[in-house]
Scaffold this motif. Sequence first.
Motif, PDB file in Angstrom:
ATOM      1  N   ILE A 312       0.839  -1.204   0.000  1.00  0.00           N
ATOM      2  CA  ILE A 312       0.000   0.000   0.000  1.00  0.00           C
ATOM      3  C   ILE A 312       0.873   1.253   0.000  1.00  0.00           C
ATOM      4  CG2 ILE A 312      -1.657   1.348   1.373  1.00  0.00           C
ATOM      5  CD1 ILE A 312      -2.783  -1.384   2.360  1.00  0.00           C
ATOM      6  N   PHE A 316       1.063   4.009  -2.959  1.00  0.00           N
ATOM      7  CA  PHE A 316       0.747   5.414  -2.663  1.00  0.00           C
ATOM      8  C   PHE A 316       1.879   6.324  -3.125  1.00  0.00           C
ATOM      9  CE2 PHE A 316      -2.908   6.299   0.350  1.00  0.00           C
ATOM     10  CZ  PHE A 316      -3.635   5.191  -0.059  1.00  0.00           C
ATOM     11  N   LYS A 321       0.163   9.667  -3.692  1.00  0.00           N
ATOM     12  CA  LYS A 321      -0.887   9.812  -2.681  1.00  0.00           C
ATOM     13  C   LYS A 321      -0.280   9.907  -1.287  1.00  0.00           C
ATOM     14  CE  LYS A 321      -4.775   7.550  -5.059  1.00  0.00           C
ATOM     15  NZ  LYS A 321      -5.838   8.536  -4.711  1.00  0.00           N
ATOM     16  N   PHE A 323      -0.028   8.897   2.564  1.00  0.00           N
ATOM     17  CA  PHE A 323      -0.314   7.742   3.406  1.00  0.00           C
ATOM     18  C   PHE A 323      -0.476   8.138   4.879  1.00  0.00           C
ATOM     19  CE2 PHE A 323       1.029   3.793   5.701  1.00  0.00           C
ATOM     20  CZ  PHE A 323       0.005   2.981   5.252  1.00  0.00           C
ATOM     21  N   THR A 328      -6.828   6.562   6.209  1.00  0.00           N
ATOM     22  CA  THR A 328      -6.064   5.692   5.306  1.00  0.00           C
ATOM     23  C   THR A 328      -5.358   4.595   6.084  1.00  0.00           C
ATOM     24  OG1 THR A 328      -5.692   7.515   3.748  1.00  0.00           O
ATOM     25  CG2 THR A 328      -4.198   5.633   3.596  1.00  0.00           C
ATOM     26  N   LEU A 331      -7.866   2.053   7.462  1.00  0.00           N
ATOM     27  CA  LEU A 331      -8.307   1.201   6.361  1.00  0.00           C
ATOM     28  C   LEU A 331      -7.230   0.176   6.026  1.00  0.00           C
ATOM     29  CD1 LEU A 331     -10.927   1.139   4.733  1.00  0.00           C
ATOM     30  CD2 LEU A 331      -9.830   2.586   3.009  1.00  0.00           C
ATOM     31  N   ALA A 332      -5.964   0.615   6.066  1.00  0.00           N
ATOM     32  CA  ALA A 332      -4.848  -0.300   5.793  1.00  0.00           C
ATOM     33  C   ALA A 332      -4.785  -1.412   6.834  1.00  0.00           C
ATOM     34  CB  ALA A 332      -3.535   0.483   5.776  1.00  0.00           C
ATOM     35  N   ALA A 357      -7.022  -4.183  -1.830  1.00  0.00           N
ATOM     36  CA  ALA A 357      -6.369  -2.926  -1.461  1.00  0.00           C
ATOM     37  C   ALA A 357      -6.423  -1.921  -2.609  1.00  0.00           C
ATOM     38  CB  ALA A 357      -4.920  -3.201  -1.056  1.00  0.00           C
ATOM     39  N   TYR A 361      -8.707   1.690  -2.443  1.00  0.00           N
ATOM     40  CA  TYR A 361      -8.056   2.994  -2.546  1.00  0.00           C
ATOM     41  C   TYR A 361      -8.233   3.645  -3.920  1.00  0.00           C
ATOM     42  CZ  TYR A 361      -5.762   2.178   1.937  1.00  0.00           C
ATOM     43  OH  TYR A 361      -5.510   1.950   3.276  1.00  0.00           O
TER      44      TYR A 361
END
Length: 407
Positions: A312, A316, A321, A323, A328, A331-332, A357, A361
């Motif tokens: 992830i 990102f 994006k 992190f 976030t 959610l991870a 995943a 996202y």
Amino acid sequence: MEVKKINFLKNYSSILLLLGGIIVGSILGLIFGKDVEVIKPIGDIFLNLLFTAIIPLIFFTITSSVANLEQTEKLGKLFIIMLAVFLGTVLISALVMIAAVYIFPIHQSIVISKIPLESIESGSIGDQIAKLVTANDFFELLSRKSMLALIIFSFLVGFASLQSGEKGSAFRSFLDSGNEVMKQLLGIIMKLAPVGLGAYFAYQVGVFGPQLFGAYAKPLGVYYGACVFYFFVFFSIYAFIAGGKRAFVKFWSNNITPSLTAVGTCSSIATIPANLDAAEKMGIPKHVRNLVIPLGGPLHKDGSSMSSILKITVLFAMFGKDFTDPLTILLALGITVIVSIVEGGIPNGGYIGEILAITVYGLPMEQALPVAMILGTLVDPIATLLNANGDVISSMMVARFSEKTKW
């Protein structure tokens, strides 16, 4: 002095042979590179023997363990403690990885490789759950692709044997006998481990070694560093929780063979026999180790939890994006728990976790999935080490909390 030397060689001969085979294999991989693929079938033969024996081993270990429990109430308590330990260690490992990527941020761009994608089974969430926990015919249970369904079936058979009382005594004796026979069979197969694992190490070093120094070097360096830290520091903490200094010594003096088997095979399922043998030497009660370790193989994965955070984070960074957002991260953490469960339970489970995943996202599948798959391949050895060894240390903690085991 001579007696001590003889005892040392006798006690550690299998480990020394295993180490020798792995070192020789690694050297061959470094020298010959991809040409070493010619000896991969030797490793395949060993692994195939191991996998074919694992199905009956899991059936007999779980059924005999459940069938011989003295009280049915004990089973419920054991399961609650086991699930709490599994969930706790998975979340802790994920948090360690999150801390690692914050301390050593990953900003580099990743080269997107064109690799063929394996087909992913489609269907609703309900369909996937049904395939995860059951099989629609008995013969389908006899496959490691239906591992969780086999475990559930084995548990039910063991519980039915327990409930049958005196009338089921002959069947319980059969389960105990089968368990002993399968342990002996695994002992015979593991005699081939130095050659089989040596061939597998040669293949891994020769084929995947060069990629470790390419565009993936930074994220892999962070991941391997975090895993080594987690392995030695947190597993030691878990061992102290399980029983102080004595448990610490018991764990680290008996986990060498399981560790080498995990790294060599890249399979938590293939490491179950070595884990069971190590757990027996550690003095973990039979009914605890015979439940926690086979269930932990497909369900409990500290290394996979950490790798999902890495994937992830890399994705990102790749798509620019952020992190650091708390939502976030939450959610991870949720994704890591799901991935830990599904990855070992169904065919292509790891890819389903990666797709989950990427979808959650909102990342472009065509670009993101190949990167996640390559990372998954390159982190597999040490991820499996944490997955497999995590089952042994978890069984120690379960024994401590459920049985008050004193080492």
